[in-house]
Design an enzyme around this catalytic site. Sequence first.
Site, PDB file in Angstrom:
ATOM      1  N   HIS A 111       0.657  -1.279  -0.056  1.00 29.53           N
ATOM      2  CA  HIS A 111      -0.004   0.165  -0.097  1.00 29.53           C
ATOM      3  C   HIS A 111       1.015   1.153   0.029  1.00 29.53           C
ATOM      4  CE1 HIS A 111      -3.930  -2.203   1.682  1.00 29.53           C
ATOM      5  NE2 HIS A 111      -3.527  -2.570   0.526  1.00 29.53           N
ATOM      6  N   LEU A 198      -5.463  -9.605  17.439  1.00 31.79           N
ATOM      7  CA  LEU A 198      -6.224  -9.184  18.649  1.00 31.79           C
ATOM      8  C   LEU A 198      -7.340 -10.232  19.096  1.00 31.79           C
ATOM      9  CD1 LEU A 198      -5.673  -7.359  21.282  1.00 31.79           C
ATOM     10  CD2 LEU A 198      -6.904  -5.784  20.242  1.00 31.79           C
TER      11      LEU A 198
HETATM   12  N1  APR Z   1      -2.142  -6.891  18.426  1.00 31.81           N
HETATM   13  C1  APR Z   1      -2.804  -7.297  17.476  1.00 31.81           C
HETATM   14  N2  APR Z   1      -3.884  -6.987  16.591  1.00 31.81           N
HETATM   15  C2  APR Z   1      -4.387  -5.850  16.808  1.00 31.81           C
HETATM   16  C3  APR Z   1      -3.805  -5.121  17.913  1.00 31.81           C
HETATM   17  C4  APR Z   1      -2.765  -5.552  18.896  1.00 31.81           C
HETATM   18  N3  APR Z   1      -2.259  -4.660  19.810  1.00 31.81           N
HETATM   19  N4  APR Z   1      -4.729  -3.903  17.932  1.00 31.81           N
HETATM   20  C5  APR Z   1      -5.782  -4.209  16.845  1.00 31.81           C
HETATM   21  N5  APR Z   1      -5.421  -5.230  16.409  1.00 31.81           N
HETATM   22  C6  APR Z   1      -6.285  -5.985  15.146  1.00 31.81           C
HETATM   23  C7  APR Z   1      -7.762  -5.554  15.238  1.00 31.81           C
HETATM   24  O1  APR Z   1      -8.357  -6.348  15.919  1.00 31.81           O
HETATM   25  C8  APR Z   1      -8.047  -5.604  13.677  1.00 31.81           C
HETATM   26  O2  APR Z   1      -8.435  -6.931  13.259  1.00 31.81           O
HETATM   27  O3  APR Z   1      -5.655  -5.167  14.057  1.00 31.81           O
HETATM   28  C9  APR Z   1      -6.627  -5.468  12.796  1.00 31.81           C
HETATM   29  C10 APR Z   1      -6.418  -4.024  12.481  1.00 31.81           C
HETATM   30  O4  APR Z   1      -7.622  -3.768  11.267  1.00 31.81           O
HETATM   31  P1  APR Z   1      -7.653  -2.460  10.371  1.00 31.81           P
HETATM   32  O5  APR Z   1      -7.742  -1.220  11.352  1.00 31.81           O
HETATM   33  O6  APR Z   1      -8.948  -2.803   9.375  1.00 31.81           O
HETATM   34  O7  APR Z   1      -6.268  -2.528   9.709  1.00 31.81           O
HETATM   35  P2  APR Z   1      -5.671  -3.073   8.182  1.00 31.81           P
HETATM   36  O8  APR Z   1      -6.535  -4.541   8.241  1.00 31.81           O
HETATM   37  O9  APR Z   1      -4.472  -2.920   8.265  1.00 31.81           O
HETATM   38  O10 APR Z   1      -6.525  -2.148   7.072  1.00 31.81           O
HETATM   39  C11 APR Z   1      -6.051  -2.745   5.710  1.00 31.81           C
HETATM   40  O11 APR Z   1      -7.242  -0.823   4.864  1.00 31.81           O
HETATM   41  O12 APR Z   1      -7.909   1.549   5.070  1.00 31.81           O
HETATM   42  C12 APR Z   1      -6.974   0.606   4.486  1.00 31.81           C
HETATM   43  O13 APR Z   1      -5.063   0.860   3.505  1.00 31.81           O
HETATM   44  C13 APR Z   1      -5.592   0.854   4.395  1.00 31.81           C
HETATM   45  O14 APR Z   1      -3.802  -0.865   4.803  1.00 31.81           O
HETATM   46  C14 APR Z   1      -4.980  -0.474   5.260  1.00 31.81           C
HETATM   47  C15 APR Z   1      -6.019  -1.681   5.009  1.00 31.81           C
END
Ligand code: APR
Length: 233
Positions: A111, A198
Site C-alpha cells: 500500500h 487481537l
Molecule cells: N495486536 C494484534 N492485533 C491488533 C492489535 C494488537 N495490539 N490492535 C488491533 N489489532 C487488530 C484489530 O483487531 C484488527 O483486526 O488489527 C486489525 C486492524 O484492522 P484495520 O484497522 O482494519 O487495519 P488493516 O487490516 O491493516 O487495514 C487494511 O485498510 O484502510 C485501509 O489501506 C488501509 O492498509 C489499510 C487497509
Amino acid sequence: MAIPKIVVLTGAGISAESGLATFRAQNGLWEGHNVNDVATYEGYLRDPILVHNFYNMLRNQLQQPTVKPNPAHLSLAELETKLGSDNVTIITQNVDNLHEQAGSKNVLHMHGELLKVRNEKTGQIFDCYQDICYTDNKLIRPHIVWFGEIPLYMEQIYQQLAQADYFIAIGTSGHVYPAAGFVQFANEYGVKTIELNLEPSLKENQFSSKIYGPASQIVPSFVAQLLAELSAD
Ligand code: APR
C-alpha cells in the site's frame, strides 16, 4: 534443519502497540476521517491540500521519538536473520517503516510508504521526511495506494504465496482486498495458514491455526516456538 518458506502479511494491528492508530477501531483513523476525502484519487483532485495535510500529520506522527518497533516487529526481523531473507518475506499493508526500523530487509509495501512521495508525471519516487506543501510542487503526491488504485508488487506477492510453506497474517481485519484474499489463495496452494490477531478477523474461518492476543506478546512467542520446532527437525 529444512528451512521453510514463510510469507507474513501484516496490517495496522502490528503497529498499534507502537503508538500508531489502526483504521477500523473506535478512535481509528477512519472514524475521524472520511475515506473518500483523504484516501482516494478523486478526493485528492477535489482537495489536494486537505489530503497532503492528512499525510503530513501521519508522517509527523510516525517520526515521533516514542514511535518505535515493538517486540512483534523485532521478532519478525529475528526470524528473517535466522532463516535468511530468501525464506522470509513480509508483505505489509502498513505505510509505516517499523519493519525496516526493526531490521527486516525483505519487506514489500503493497500500500505504499508514508516516508516516500512520487512525481505524478514521471513516476519517480523520493524519500520524504517533511511536510509537503502542495502549492510548492503540484506534481508531488504521497506514495500511497489509495482506494480504487492497484496495490504494488502483486505479481511478486502471488509468486511468493504460491511457493510458501507458511502464510502468517498478523494484525489485519480482513476487510480490504486483495490482501484479504491471500489466505484463500494460500489455502488453494496447500500452504499452512495461521492468523495472529487481537481478535478473530473477518477471514478467521479460513485459517488452519489461530492465536489471539496483543501482537507484542503473541508474535514473539509464536516465532520462538516456530524456531524451536524447526531446529528440532
Ligand atoms: N495486536 C494484534 N492485533 C491488533 C492489535 C494488537 N495490539 N490492535 C488491533 N489489532 C487488530 C484489530 O483487531 C484488527 O483486526 O488489527 C486489525 C486492524 O484492522 P484495520 O484497522 O482494519 O487495519 P488493516 O487490516 O491493516 O487495514 C487494511 O485498510 O484502510 C485501509 O489501506 C488501509 O492498509 C489499510 C487497509
